[in-house]
Design a protein around this motif. Sequence first.
Motif, PDB file in Angstrom:
ATOM      1  N   PRO A   1      -2.829   5.580  -8.386  1.00 30.10           N
ATOM      2  CA  PRO A   1      -2.449   5.676  -6.967  1.00 30.10           C
ATOM      3  C   PRO A   1      -3.358   6.607  -6.167  1.00 30.10           C
ATOM      4  CG  PRO A   1      -0.507   5.770  -8.335  1.00 30.10           C
ATOM      5  CD  PRO A   1      -1.679   5.829  -9.265  1.00 30.10           C
ATOM      6  N   LEU A   2      -3.635   7.786  -6.718  1.00 31.30           N
ATOM      7  CA  LEU A   2      -4.517   8.715  -6.004  1.00 31.30           C
ATOM      8  C   LEU A   2      -5.903   8.095  -5.853  1.00 31.30           C
ATOM      9  CD1 LEU A   2      -5.076  11.589  -4.840  1.00 31.30           C
ATOM     10  CD2 LEU A   2      -5.893  12.205  -7.119  1.00 31.30           C
ATOM     11  N   ALA A   3      -6.380   7.471  -6.938  1.00 30.38           N
ATOM     12  CA  ALA A   3      -7.710   6.866  -6.899  1.00 30.38           C
ATOM     13  C   ALA A   3      -7.762   5.750  -5.850  1.00 30.38           C
ATOM     14  CB  ALA A   3      -8.073   6.323  -8.274  1.00 30.38           C
ATOM     15  N   ILE A   4      -6.711   4.958  -5.786  1.00 29.56           N
ATOM     16  CA  ILE A   4      -6.664   3.864  -4.798  1.00 29.56           C
ATOM     17  C   ILE A   4      -6.691   4.438  -3.385  1.00 29.56           C
ATOM     18  CG2 ILE A   4      -5.173   2.055  -3.813  1.00 29.56           C
ATOM     19  CD1 ILE A   4      -4.232   1.469  -6.688  1.00 29.56           C
ATOM     20  N   TRP A   5      -5.894   5.474  -3.192  1.00 33.12           N
ATOM     21  CA  TRP A   5      -5.816   6.073  -1.858  1.00 33.12           C
ATOM     22  C   TRP A   5      -7.175   6.657  -1.446  1.00 33.12           C
ATOM     23  CZ3 TRP A   5      -5.606  11.482  -0.373  1.00 33.12           C
ATOM     24  CH2 TRP A   5      -5.340  11.653   0.981  1.00 33.12           C
ATOM     25  N   LEU A   6      -7.824   7.366  -2.401  1.00 32.16           N
ATOM     26  CA  LEU A   6      -9.140   7.941  -2.099  1.00 32.16           C
ATOM     27  C   LEU A   6     -10.146   6.833  -1.776  1.00 32.16           C
ATOM     28  CD1 LEU A   6      -9.475  10.732  -4.819  1.00 32.16           C
ATOM     29  CD2 LEU A   6      -9.292  11.068  -2.361  1.00 32.16           C
TER      30      LEU A   6
ATOM     31  N   PHE B   1       0.838  -1.195   0.000  1.00 31.33           N
ATOM     32  CA  PHE B   1       0.000   0.000   0.000  1.00 31.33           C
ATOM     33  C   PHE B   1       0.878   1.252   0.000  1.00 31.33           C
ATOM     34  CE2 PHE B   1      -2.606   3.111   2.493  1.00 31.33           C
ATOM     35  CZ  PHE B   1      -3.529   3.360   1.496  1.00 31.33           C
ATOM     36  N   TRP B   2       1.896   1.241   0.874  1.00 24.16           N
ATOM     37  CA  TRP B   2       2.776   2.416   0.947  1.00 24.16           C
ATOM     38  C   TRP B   2       3.565   2.584  -0.348  1.00 24.16           C
ATOM     39  CZ3 TRP B   2       1.192   5.801   4.001  1.00 24.16           C
ATOM     40  CH2 TRP B   2       0.634   5.472   5.235  1.00 24.16           C
TER      41      TRP B   2
END
Lengths: 287, 391
Positions: free
Chosen positions: A165-170, A121-122
Motif C-alpha cells: 500500500p505505501l509503495a502504491i501510494w508513493l 485506491f482509497w
Amino acid sequence: MRPSRPALTLRAIGIALLVAWSLGPVLVGVMTSLETQKEAQQVPARWVPSDPNTEYYAALLGGEQTSGRSSDAASDASEFPRAFVNTVLLTVASTVVVLLIAVLAGYGFSRLRFTGSRPLFWLVLATMIIPVFTLVVALYRLLAEFDLIDSFLGLVLVFVATTSPLAIWLFYNYTRELPPEPEESALIDGCTRFQAFRKVVLPQMTSGIAALTAIVMLAVWGQFLIPLLLSSSVETKPVTVVITEFIGKYTTNYPLLTAAGILAMIPPAIVALVLNRHIRGMLSAGG
Amino acid sequence: MASGIEIESLRKEFAGDVVAVDDLSLEVAEGEFMVLVGPSGCGKSTTLRMVAGLEEATAGTIRIGGRDVTALPPRKRDIAMVFQSYALYAHMSVRDNIGFGLKMAGVPKPQIADKVAEAAEILGMTDLLDRKPRQLSGGQRQRVAMGRAIVREPAAFLMDEPLSNLDAKLRVEMRGEITSLQRRIGTPTLYVTHDQTEAMTMGDRVAILRDGVLEQLGTPAELYDRPGNMFVASFIGSPAMNLIEARCEAVNGRPRLRIGDSVLNVPDAVARRCGSLPEYTGRDLCVGIRPEDFVSTAGAEQPETIEIAVTRAESLGSELFVYFQTVGTQASPGIVGDELGEATETPALARESLTARLERGTIVEPGARARLLVDTERLYFFDLETGAALT
C-alpha cells in the motif's frame, strides 16, 4: 538572500547534533564490536577498545560455532551466514513482487480512468491505517491454514501485503508528476496502452523505480516482528531474528551482537547511499 | 475530394456538468491550416484532444480523411500531433524518436532509415540524429517533434501550442518554418494557440472559441475587418481594438456619435454598410476603433477628432503606443469585449486603457490633453447588450 553567518552557524550546529544523534549509537556499536567480551562488560564502560580485534566479524562471516567458548555462553554465530542469505532472498523476492504491484497499480490509479478506481485506491490506502501487529494472530492462522508457516513464500506474501500500500501510494504520487505527453504521443504514434507503457512510460520511470526499490528493500530488510512470529527454523529466519538470539538469559555477548548488527546494516546503508538522490525525489513527489 | 478534418456538433462535458466544448462544428479542408484560438479555458485544447482521441467526446462526430474516427483509439486515427512540451521520448535518440511511429507501423528498417534521413534533411538536423533530446536546445527539440509528425505522412496534423515554450525570436522563426513546411506537405492541420498573432500569421482560417462555443470562423483578414462581435473585435488585433461607449445621434438624417465631449460624424459609406445604425439613434452603442486608426493632430481642433487625456506613452522606436481616456466621459469609457451583456461593469484598469498606435516622433506627454483624429471610415459598431456587430 544569503543566510547570515549566525544562521549558518546555528544550522551547522543543528546538523552536527542530528548526525551525532543518528550515528552515535552506530559508532558505539562499531567500537563495542571490536572489543572483547570482557572489555565490553567493564564498568565504567570503555568507549575505545584497548586492543581492537575483528574476531567476531570473522566468526560471524565464517559461521563459527562460538557458544562453546568459555566467555561466549548463549551465543552462536554459526546461523548468521544462513540468516544473512535468508534476509537477502526475502528482501529481493519481496521487493521484486512489491515493485511489480506498485508500479502497475500506481500507474493505473494515476493514469487510467476505470469504474471504481477512486474507491479502490482509497481502500488500498486505508489498509495502511491498520497496524500489522494487530493482525499477526489472524495472519498466523491464515498462513497455518495454507501450510505457509516457517516458509519463504509465507513471509514474502506477508511482506508484500504490508509494504505494497505505501509503495502504491508513493508510486501513484510519482506517476502523477510525470508528464503524460510522451505516453499520449506514443498512443498517437501507433502504440496500444500497454505498448506505450512498456516502451515509453516505463523508461520514463527509471528514477522512481530506483527510489521505490530502495524504499521497499529498506523496509523489508528491517522486518523483525513478522519473521519472529512466522519463522522458526534456520532455513527461513532472517538476520534480524538471529541477532536477537545472541541475547542470552544470563549473559549477552555484546561484541558479537554489535558486530552482527553492523554487518546487517551494511547492505541497506549501501542501497540508501547509492539511491539517496532518487529516494529524496520520490519522497518529495506530490508534496 | 475528401475533407481533411470534419468536426460535427462536438460536445465535451466533464464531471460536475462542466461543458468544455459545446456544439462545435468545423471543417478543415484538404491542405488547409486552421488555427483554433481563444483565451485559456475556452475549450480549444480539449477539442484538439478529442480529435486526437486522447479525450472522449460526449457527443458529436469527428471524421479524418472522410473516415469516422469518433470511436477509434488514437493509434487508428492516422494523425500526428505536436505537443507544447514536444513530448519527446527522453530515452531514445533523435533518430529513434523520429522513426518510432514508423517502427510501430511495422515499416521495414531500411525504409525507416531512409524516411528519417529525409525528414532530418528537410528540418536541417541531420547532424543531430544520434543525440538524446536532453542534448538539444528548445528549437531543436521542436524540430524533432515536427520531424516525428511529418515522417509518418498522416492524414492530419494536430498541433497544441507548439511554440509556447520558445523564446520570442525563435517563435517568429518557427512560425514561418511550420507554415512553409505545412504548405509544402499539404497535410490538413489543426493548430491550437492562445496567441492571436500566431493565429493571424499562420492560419489560412482562424476559429475563435470562447467558453467552448465557436464565436467566429474566417480568414485572418475577415476576422480583422469584420469581427462578428465585441469579443472577436477585442481578441483579434494587437493592441486590442478600443471599445468605447457612445451615444448615437442624427443630424439631418446623418448619424453621428458623441463620445464624451467629442463628436464623430459617421461617413455615408459606413452608414450604408451598417444599415441598422439609424435604429440606435438616441441610444447608446459601442464604437470600436482600432489603435492604428488614430492619427495625432498635434492638438489642433479638427472635425472627426476626439479629445483625450493621456495616461501613459510607450515608444517602441518604430511606433508610439499612447494610453488614454476620452475627455468628458465618466471615469473612462472603455469596454472589455469579453464581457458581452454585462458591459456596464468593467474593471477599472481595463476601462482606463484605451490605446492609440501613433507614428514615431509624435510628441505626447503623459498627463496632458491631446486630440486624436479618427479614421471614421474604419469605425465598428456593436450592440451594448448582445455584443453583436451592427450590420
